[in-house]
Every structure is written in structure tokens, then in C-alpha cells.
Design an enzyme around this catalytic site. Structure first.
Site, PDB file in Angstrom:
ATOM      1  N   HIS A  72       0.815  -1.225   0.000  1.00 46.13           N
ATOM      2  CA  HIS A  72       0.000   0.000   0.000  1.00 46.13           C
ATOM      3  C   HIS A  72       0.848   1.275   0.000  1.00 46.13           C
ATOM      4  O   HIS A  72       0.291   2.368  -0.139  1.00 46.13           O
ATOM      5  CB  HIS A  72      -0.934   0.009   1.216  1.00 46.13           C
ATOM      6  CG  HIS A  72      -0.205   0.243   2.505  1.00 46.13           C
ATOM      7  ND1 HIS A  72       0.580  -0.722   3.098  1.00 46.13           N
ATOM      8  CD2 HIS A  72      -0.122   1.332   3.279  1.00 46.13           C
ATOM      9  CE1 HIS A  72       1.109  -0.230   4.199  1.00 46.13           C
ATOM     10  NE2 HIS A  72       0.706   1.031   4.338  1.00 46.13           N
ATOM     11  N   HIS A  98       1.816   6.931  -0.062  1.00 43.19           N
ATOM     12  CA  HIS A  98       1.035   6.052   0.818  1.00 43.19           C
ATOM     13  C   HIS A  98      -0.407   6.015   0.331  1.00 43.19           C
ATOM     14  O   HIS A  98      -1.140   6.988   0.493  1.00 43.19           O
ATOM     15  CB  HIS A  98       1.108   6.585   2.251  1.00 43.19           C
ATOM     16  CG  HIS A  98       0.442   5.702   3.248  1.00 43.19           C
ATOM     17  ND1 HIS A  98      -0.916   5.636   3.394  1.00 43.19           N
ATOM     18  CD2 HIS A  98       0.974   4.839   4.143  1.00 43.19           C
ATOM     19  CE1 HIS A  98      -1.210   4.785   4.357  1.00 43.19           C
ATOM     20  NE2 HIS A  98      -0.069   4.287   4.822  1.00 43.19           N
TER      21      HIS A  98
END
Length: 195
Positions: free
Chosen positions: A101, A116
Site C-alpha cells: 500500500h 502512501h
């Protein structure tokens, strides 16, 4: 080297959902919002491109204190509309988190950039993400790093706003944040004047 290790440790702690004690806030900078993407940058200015398609959002609007208060760096967020995270500049991938992620990249110009996807997406344990690139890999701007399932993540994640921050802000004298719609690997989102 210890500065980089400390920064990476702080980023890892932030991703795990724990604000690392003693992580300094980024220094105050002359940051201005600009719409004109066709201005030519100065010689010591580095441009970072959108790591995903979507719309730029103020970093302060990210629903996570670690990003909103610029604890791990300053930048912008992107509300995604695509399905791929790409390299925002030429450089080397430093870290891709096990859950795919988030990633960091050290650009050829020396910027340490952290991307992110979403908020609390680490809790999905990799669901909705597929790694394309590898840690330590040399990449060019626009190269695919991670593919994601936006529909699934919009359903399951707390937020899909994707922070894109420069973590070594001590190297930056001025940061210009652009706004509007962006295309992955093709639209400038940040201009950073280096020391």
C-alpha cells in the site's frame, strides 16, 4: 546513513499507525498553491509528477494526523481515479511495504519521496494491491510500481486519499504545491527548490 535509517524507521512507524516518538515536524517553508503547470523551473528546482491519476487535495485535509500535520514530510494528497501507482520521478525504490500500500523512492536529484495509498490501508493486509516493481529497482518517471483495485479500496479503506510527501524537507528551501486534475506520471504536482 543514520538520518536515512531514522527517517525510514519513522515512516514505517507511521504506516503501522503509530506516530513515532520524537519525530520532528517539518520546518516551516514558503509553500504556495499554483495552478499554472507550464512555468519553467529554476536550475535548482526539482519537479515531482503525480504517482497516480486523480485530483490534488491539500495534505492538511488527509484524515490522518501523521500526514495532515506533516510529521513525516510535506507534500500533497491525490484523490485517486486510476488503478496504478507509478514512479513520481527517476530514481531507486527504497521500500515497498509488505502489504503493497506504500512505497518510498530516492530520486536521482536526492529527494526522498513517500507515497502512501489511502488511510489505514495497512489493515487490509495487501488486499486490493498487486506489486509490480521491487525494492532496490531503478525506475523512470511513470514506471508502474503497484496496481490497485480502486472500487474495492473505496469500499474497504477508511479513505483513499493518497499522500505524496517529501520526507527530507531539510534539503528544501521552497515547496510549490500545484492543484487540479492530474495524470499518473505526466502531471507535475510538486516543485521543490533544493539547497
Amino acid at each position: 546513513m543514520s538520518r536515512i535509517v531514522s527517517r525510514r524507521t519513522a515512516l514505517a512507524a507511521a504506516i503501522a499507525g503509530v506516530a513515532a516518538a520524537g519525530v520532528p515536524h517539518s520546518p516551516a517553508l514558503a509553500a504556495e498553491r499554483s495552478v499554472a503547470a507550464d512555468e519553467s523551473p529554476a536550475a535548482n528546482t526539482v519537479e515531482l509528477y503525480a504517482p497516480l491519476s486523480g485530483e490534488i487535495v491539500d495534505i492538511e485535509d488527509v484524515p490522518d494526523v501523521v500526514f495532515a500535520e506533516k510529521i513525516v514530510g510535506d507534500g500533497v494528497a491525490v484523490k485517486p481515479s486510476g488503478s496504478t501507482l507509478v514512479a513520481p520521478a527517476d530514481g531507486t525504490i527504497g521500500k515497498i511495504f509488505e502489504t503493497n500500500h506504500a512505497f518510498s523512492i530516492e530520486t536521482d536529484s536526492g529527494l526522498e519521496v513517500f507515497v502512501h495509498f489511502g488511510i489505514d490501508t495497512v489493515e487490509l493486509k495487501g488486499e486490493g494491491f498487486r506489486r509490480i516493481a521491487e525494492e532496490g529497482q531503478r525506475v523512470s518517471r511513470g514506471d508502474a510500481i503497484v496496481e490497485f483495485d480502486l472500487a474495492l479500496l473505496e469500499e474497504k479503506a477508511k479513505s483513499t486519499l493518497t499522500p505524496v510527501v517529501i520526507s527530507n524537507m531539510d534539503e528544501i528551501t521552497e515547496l510549490t504545491k500545484l492543484s487540479g486534475q492530474v495524470a499518473a506520471g505526466r502531471t507535475v504536482i510538486l516543485r521543490a527548490a533544493k539547497r
